[in-house]
Write a protein that holds these residues in place. Structure first.
Motif, short mmCIF file in Angstrom:
data_model
loop_
_atom_site.label_atom_id
_atom_site.label_comp_id
_atom_site.label_asym_id
_atom_site.label_seq_id
_atom_site.Cartn_x
_atom_site.Cartn_y
_atom_site.Cartn_z
N UNK A 197 22.01 5.02 5.36
CA UNK A 197 21.63 3.71 5.91
C UNK A 197 20.77 3.77 7.16
N UNK A 198 21.07 4.66 8.08
CA UNK A 198 20.29 4.74 9.32
C UNK A 198 18.86 5.18 9.04
N UNK A 199 18.69 6.18 8.18
CA UNK A 199 17.36 6.66 7.85
C UNK A 199 16.59 5.63 7.04
N UNK A 200 17.28 4.94 6.13
CA UNK A 200 16.62 3.90 5.34
C UNK A 200 16.09 2.79 6.25
N UNK A 201 16.90 2.38 7.20
CA UNK A 201 16.46 1.34 8.14
C UNK A 201 15.26 1.82 8.95
N UNK A 202 15.28 3.09 9.37
CA UNK A 202 14.16 3.65 10.14
C UNK A 202 12.88 3.63 9.30
N UNK A 203 13.00 4.02 8.04
CA UNK A 203 11.84 4.05 7.15
C UNK A 203 11.25 2.65 6.99
N UNK A 204 12.09 1.66 6.79
CA UNK A 204 11.62 0.30 6.60
C UNK A 204 10.99 -0.25 7.88
N UNK A 205 11.63 0.00 9.00
CA UNK A 205 11.15 -0.55 10.27
C UNK A 205 9.92 0.18 10.80
N UNK B 136 0.82 -1.22 0.00
CA UNK B 136 0.00 0.00 0.00
C UNK B 136 0.85 1.27 0.00
N UNK B 137 2.06 1.18 0.54
CA UNK B 137 2.93 2.36 0.63
C UNK B 137 4.24 2.13 -0.14
N UNK B 138 4.17 1.25 -1.14
CA UNK B 138 5.38 0.86 -1.87
C UNK B 138 6.10 2.06 -2.47
N UNK B 139 5.34 3.00 -3.01
CA UNK B 139 5.97 4.15 -3.67
C UNK B 139 6.79 4.96 -2.67
N UNK B 140 6.27 5.17 -1.48
CA UNK B 140 7.04 5.94 -0.48
C UNK B 140 8.22 5.14 0.05
N UNK B 141 8.08 3.81 0.14
CA UNK B 141 9.20 2.99 0.60
C UNK B 141 10.39 3.05 -0.36
N UNK B 142 10.11 3.23 -1.66
CA UNK B 142 11.20 3.31 -2.62
C UNK B 142 12.15 4.46 -2.32
N UNK B 143 11.69 5.48 -1.61
CA UNK B 143 12.55 6.61 -1.27
C UNK B 143 13.67 6.21 -0.32
N UNK B 144 13.52 5.08 0.35
CA UNK B 144 14.57 4.62 1.26
C UNK B 144 15.88 4.36 0.52
#
Length: 307
Positions: free
Chosen positions: A209-217, A196-204
């Motif tokens: 790395x730290x922010x990407x992990x936060x976004x995914x988690x 449902x939020x795949x498009x926003x997850x692609x921004x990771x």
């Protein structure tokens, strides 16, 4: 298979690249409908890029060169980003492991690169399927769902190759279909929630790395292990350690210390290797050094279809 691609190019680098070792994490076991290694040693993969679907073929054309061909609407985008995907820009000069097994593996496999596809959702679904279940079961689920909902890969791909379903398709798969594919409710819900939020997850893929992990988690159902598995393939994160893996800590302990250790001890022991902890794990895997005695039966396979 000898075919003329819609577009092609050769990339070269100033130090060796081992294509087979570098691409190994991209495939999800024997029979992966989206990935194939043919008898001539070429690696075929089908993906969905922002500009469209693509089938690409990569082949080693020298110790420091890779030949690429691509078909489909996303072919030009794929070829333009090939150096980025193969992490030809990475600097390993500061990676100087002192453990004899790691030092030996680093010396013997100088061509190992990380993998940076930039495709977050493509890496997310198989990682979620592999959460807390036997790899054999997870990969069977992946094959079943892709064969049911995937689409033919563009171009003259090997027989049976498919594009993975897009995010909207994963979102719409009924719960009973997941169940029949041996995917429990928690994992199915995590995939649907992420779709449902795949498009926003692609921004990771563009975050540190730290922010990407936060976004995914931030997505319920995605924890440290899953975020690391995604980062290893989508972000080229050489430090993405799969903490929480059923076998990893024990294998690291037996290999490097001669005794089993838990996750906490593994993290502490590998701390001096930052930011290359995942690189160290990959080197141990491909070198044949990884060792874990077999004291009992393998992890039992879980069949969710009978519940």
């Amino acid at each position: 298979m000898t075919v003329e691609p819609e577009a092609s190019r050769t990339v070269t680098t100033d130090r060796p690249i081992d294509l087979a070792c570098t691409l190994a994490p991209l495939g999800r076991g024997t029979g992966d409908p989206c990935h194939r290694v043919t008898g001539d040693g070429a690696h075929w993969h089908a993906s969905r890029l922002p500009t469209g679907s693509v089938t690409y073929r990569l082949a080693q054309s020298g110790p420091c060169a890779v030949r690429a061909g691509a078909w489909g609407p996303g072919a030009a985008e794929f070829l333009a980003g090939l150096e980025h995907m193969l992490c030809l820009d990475e600097d390993v000069s500061a990676f100087l492991p002192d453990h004899p097994k790691l030092a030996d593996a680093h010396h013997r496999f100088p061509g190992l690169r990380m993998l940076r596809t930039g495709l977050v959702f493509e890496a997310l679904v198989p990682a979620v399927l592999e959460q807390k279940v036997h790899t054999v079961s997870a990969r069977a689920s992946w094959r079943k769902l892709v064969r049911q909902y995937g689409e033919p890969a563009p171009g003259p791909a090997p027989d049976g190759m498919l594009l993975p379903p897009d995010a909207d398709t994963w979102r719409r798969i009924p719960s009973w279909v997941y169940h029949r594919a041996n995917v429990g409710p928690q994992r199915a819900q995590t995939i649907v929630r992420s779709a449902r939020i795949a498009e926003s997850l692609e921004r990771a893929a563009r975050a540190d790395p730290a922010e990407a992990a936060r976004m995914l988690r931030s997505v319920p159902g995605i924890g440290v292990w899953t975020a690391a598995e995604i980062a290893q393939r989508a972000f080229g994160d050489a430090d993405a350690l799969s903490v929480g893996d059923y076998h990893l800590a024990a294998a690291v302990g037996w290999t490097l210390l001669g005794r089993p250790i838990d996750d906490e001890a593994m993290v502490e022991y590998l701390e001096p290797l930052r930011p290359h902890r995942y690189r160290a794990i990959r080197l141990l895997e491909i070198s044949g050094h990884f060792h874990k005695p077999k004291f009992g039966p393998r992890t039992a396979l879980t069949d969710h279809t009978c519940h």
